[in-house]
Design a protein around this motif. Sequence first.
Motif, mmCIF file in Angstrom:
data_model
loop_
_atom_site.group_PDB
_atom_site.id
_atom_site.type_symbol
_atom_site.label_atom_id
_atom_site.label_comp_id
_atom_site.label_asym_id
_atom_site.label_seq_id
_atom_site.Cartn_x
_atom_site.Cartn_y
_atom_site.Cartn_z
ATOM 1 N N ALA A 198 9.335 5.213 15.864
ATOM 2 C CA ALA A 198 10.584 4.986 15.598
ATOM 3 C C ALA A 198 10.640 4.017 14.185
ATOM 4 C CB ALA A 198 11.259 4.251 16.982
ATOM 5 N N ARG A 199 9.795 3.370 14.638
ATOM 6 C CA ARG A 199 10.322 2.068 13.666
ATOM 7 C C ARG A 199 9.933 2.762 11.818
ATOM 8 N NH1 ARG A 199 8.420 -3.743 13.121
ATOM 9 N NH2 ARG A 199 8.770 -4.532 11.389
ATOM 10 N N LEU A 200 9.313 3.378 12.115
ATOM 11 C CA LEU A 200 8.565 3.920 10.349
ATOM 12 C C LEU A 200 9.645 4.532 10.206
ATOM 13 C CD1 LEU A 200 5.186 4.641 11.170
ATOM 14 C CD2 LEU A 200 5.183 3.153 9.644
ATOM 15 N N THR A 201 10.365 5.585 11.190
ATOM 16 C CA THR A 201 11.541 6.123 10.449
ATOM 17 C C THR A 201 12.119 5.321 10.195
ATOM 18 O OG1 THR A 201 10.512 8.199 12.424
ATOM 19 C CG2 THR A 201 12.991 8.100 10.848
ATOM 20 N N GLU A 202 13.064 4.008 10.778
ATOM 21 C CA GLU A 202 13.802 3.533 9.933
ATOM 22 C C GLU A 202 13.248 2.670 9.082
ATOM 23 O OE1 GLU A 202 14.082 0.350 13.270
ATOM 24 O OE2 GLU A 202 14.885 1.516 14.543
ATOM 25 N N GLY A 204 11.688 3.982 6.336
ATOM 26 C CA GLY A 204 12.185 5.953 5.148
ATOM 27 C C GLY A 204 10.712 6.164 5.685
ATOM 28 N N ILE A 205 9.520 6.009 6.848
ATOM 29 C CA ILE A 205 8.733 6.936 6.347
ATOM 30 C C ILE A 205 7.523 7.673 6.856
ATOM 31 C CG2 ILE A 205 5.948 6.455 6.583
ATOM 32 C CD1 ILE A 205 6.936 5.182 4.279
ATOM 33 N N ASN A 206 8.443 9.125 6.076
ATOM 34 C CA ASN A 206 8.313 10.368 7.353
ATOM 35 C C ASN A 206 6.663 10.241 8.353
ATOM 36 O OD1 ASN A 206 11.037 11.062 6.739
ATOM 37 N ND2 ASN A 206 10.342 12.715 5.215
ATOM 38 N N CYS A 207 6.690 10.818 9.134
ATOM 39 C CA CYS A 207 5.625 11.012 10.102
ATOM 40 C C CYS A 207 6.064 11.590 11.340
ATOM 41 C CB CYS A 207 5.344 10.164 10.459
ATOM 42 S SG CYS A 207 6.576 8.485 11.702
ATOM 43 N N GLY A 216 -2.933 7.594 16.787
ATOM 44 C CA GLY A 216 -3.006 8.372 15.087
ATOM 45 C C GLY A 216 -1.869 8.597 15.389
ATOM 46 N N ILE A 217 -1.471 8.570 13.564
ATOM 47 C CA ILE A 217 -0.257 9.399 12.656
ATOM 48 C C ILE A 217 0.114 9.186 11.945
ATOM 49 C CG2 ILE A 217 2.418 7.889 12.533
ATOM 50 C CD1 ILE A 217 2.742 6.164 14.735
ATOM 51 N N ARG A 218 -0.029 10.771 12.079
ATOM 52 C CA ARG A 218 0.657 10.727 9.921
ATOM 53 C C ARG A 218 1.359 10.711 9.601
ATOM 54 N NH1 ARG A 218 -2.969 16.896 9.130
ATOM 55 N NH2 ARG A 218 -5.112 16.532 9.949
ATOM 56 N N LEU A 219 1.569 10.219 7.653
ATOM 57 C CA LEU A 219 1.817 9.244 6.978
ATOM 58 C C LEU A 219 2.421 10.813 5.956
ATOM 59 C CD1 LEU A 219 1.445 5.984 6.692
ATOM 60 C CD2 LEU A 219 2.724 7.279 8.966
ATOM 61 N N ASN A 220 3.533 11.134 5.677
ATOM 62 C CA ASN A 220 3.662 11.721 4.047
ATOM 63 C C ASN A 220 3.434 11.169 2.915
ATOM 64 O OD1 ASN A 220 6.252 10.325 4.348
ATOM 65 N ND2 ASN A 220 7.173 12.295 3.854
ATOM 66 N N GLN A 221 2.787 10.017 3.185
ATOM 67 C CA GLN A 221 2.976 9.253 1.714
ATOM 68 C C GLN A 221 1.737 8.050 1.923
ATOM 69 O OE1 GLN A 221 7.565 8.379 2.423
ATOM 70 N NE2 GLN A 221 5.930 6.611 1.438
ATOM 71 N N SER A 222 0.851 8.480 1.247
ATOM 72 C CA SER A 222 0.109 6.459 1.449
ATOM 73 C C SER A 222 0.942 5.041 0.382
ATOM 74 C CB SER A 222 -0.666 7.021 0.547
ATOM 75 O OG SER A 222 -0.751 7.526 -1.091
ATOM 76 N N LEU A 228 4.973 -2.680 3.870
ATOM 77 C CA LEU A 228 5.945 -2.276 5.118
ATOM 78 C C LEU A 228 5.667 -2.858 5.949
ATOM 79 C CD1 LEU A 228 5.207 1.398 5.838
ATOM 80 C CD2 LEU A 228 7.038 1.075 5.134
ATOM 81 N N PRO A 229 7.042 -3.821 6.330
ATOM 82 C CA PRO A 229 7.092 -5.006 7.357
ATOM 83 C C PRO A 229 6.742 -4.343 8.988
ATOM 84 C CG PRO A 229 9.683 -4.507 6.327
ATOM 85 C CD PRO A 229 8.119 -3.197 6.427
ATOM 86 N N SER A 230 6.268 -2.905 8.761
ATOM 87 C CA SER A 230 5.433 -2.949 10.316
ATOM 88 C C SER A 230 3.458 -2.975 10.076
ATOM 89 C CB SER A 230 5.318 -1.396 11.058
ATOM 90 O OG SER A 230 5.346 -0.655 9.365
ATOM 91 N N PHE A 231 3.597 -2.789 8.699
ATOM 92 C CA PHE A 231 2.307 -3.482 8.755
ATOM 93 C C PHE A 231 2.532 -4.644 8.337
ATOM 94 C CE2 PHE A 231 -1.125 -4.509 6.081
ATOM 95 C CZ PHE A 231 -2.293 -4.020 5.879
ATOM 96 N N ARG A 232 2.627 -5.642 7.998
ATOM 97 C CA ARG A 232 2.483 -7.006 8.136
ATOM 98 C C ARG A 232 3.274 -7.437 9.393
ATOM 99 N NH1 ARG A 232 6.120 -6.644 3.289
ATOM 100 N NH2 ARG A 232 8.336 -7.714 4.087
#
Length: 449
Positions: A198-202, A204-207, A216-222, A228-232
């Motif tokens: 849900a955070r990744l969708t916010e 702008g990342i499709n997953c 595990g989560i697959r992202l449609n982009q690298s 990304l704030p969620s990474f930090r």
Amino acid sequence: MSSKNPRRAAFDILLRIEKEKSFADILIDHELSKDMIKGADRGLLTELVYGVLRRQGTLDHIIGQFSKQRTDKLELYVLLLLRLGLYQCFFLDRVPVSAAVNETVKLAKELAPRASGFINAILRNADRNRDNISYPDRAENPVGYLAVRYSHPAWLTRQWCDQLGVDGAEELAAAMSEPPPFTIRVNTLRTSREALMARLTEEGINCGETRWSPDGIRLNQSGLISRLPSFRDGLFTVQDESSQLAPLFLAPEKGDRVLDACAAPGGKTTQIAQLMGDSGEIYACDVNHKKLRLIKETCDRLGIKSVRTFTMDATTPSPAIKEVTFQRILVDAPCSGLGVIRRNPEGKWSKSPEDLLPQARTQVTILENLCKYLDKEGTLLYATCSTSVQENEYVIDTFLREHPEFVAEDLRTLFPEFAPLFTERGFFRSWPHRDGMDGFFAARLKKIK
């Protein structure tokens, strides 16, 4: 700040890879970090570098169809320019052939002016006659056909044919020529998979969820995931799905003392910590002390406290663990990396079949050294990211012959929910074409006396 030509940047990176045996991902990241390549050109740079490396064998075959001079006799600058141009002509739909040719010739006039006419002729001739390019006959020469059509060394396609048959080998060869999926692992110490998606969708990342790994989560982009704030915030780390399964098969328990013997860059180390609820003790060791910094940085970002790092050569006894024994040991052994060549395509062109036996001997030596640190009834998981039998089953069989105090456990019995991923001997073996993740192997050994 002026922008930089992505084709020139791609050429420079490919040149360094050829001359210095550098790693493509490191060079690309360094180039993009300068912020001199903007917008869509950033994606073009990455596509050109990885695309040329993945399709190098096919590109050289095409060059050989139209050049009177043998490919291995061409000047390096000329060869790289031809590969760049032909890759755009034959494999990039979004780049018109006319633009691919014109931009390559323009670059040739700057880098190899005497050969610009030759390069122009080869590119245009190849485009006009693309339907007449000949390939080895699949029925008569399947190894050569797969090597040329899908761009892999012939010795490797021969191995795949032996392991999977021609049809299976072709499916694998095709998969190994495509970009790999981009997968992350949720930091379950801080969030859940559902909440992170849900955070990744916010952001702008499709997953989407991975099929096998529960975290595990697959992202449609690298892209620049690190921005990304969620990474930090330490909510995830990058890790392929196959790699995420190895710690699950190790099955560490809260309070265990665990040795991760070849730990850098720390993906499995931090996953072990998550599985243990950040309790117990995890000794993360690597022969390269500089790589230990990567483990520490990842632990700090994810908020993990149970990991201790040490410099250690896994092939020899270490003072760091002289008086210590472990309930669990993970040996993610250094290997040829044949299971991840779609991620590191430059590597397949620098390897040879002669590399595998010395590698296997080193892997056996590592097991010989580390097994004495395992408690009775303890568990050792041996893993590689190689498709080679020589680095996997051969290593396990060699070790077990000399160590009757160990037995290989059947993962089918222990983890029935993953049964399709296990071999008839109860080992874990994933295939990119079948399972949609990297080629990986794992065997679980138990010390019985």
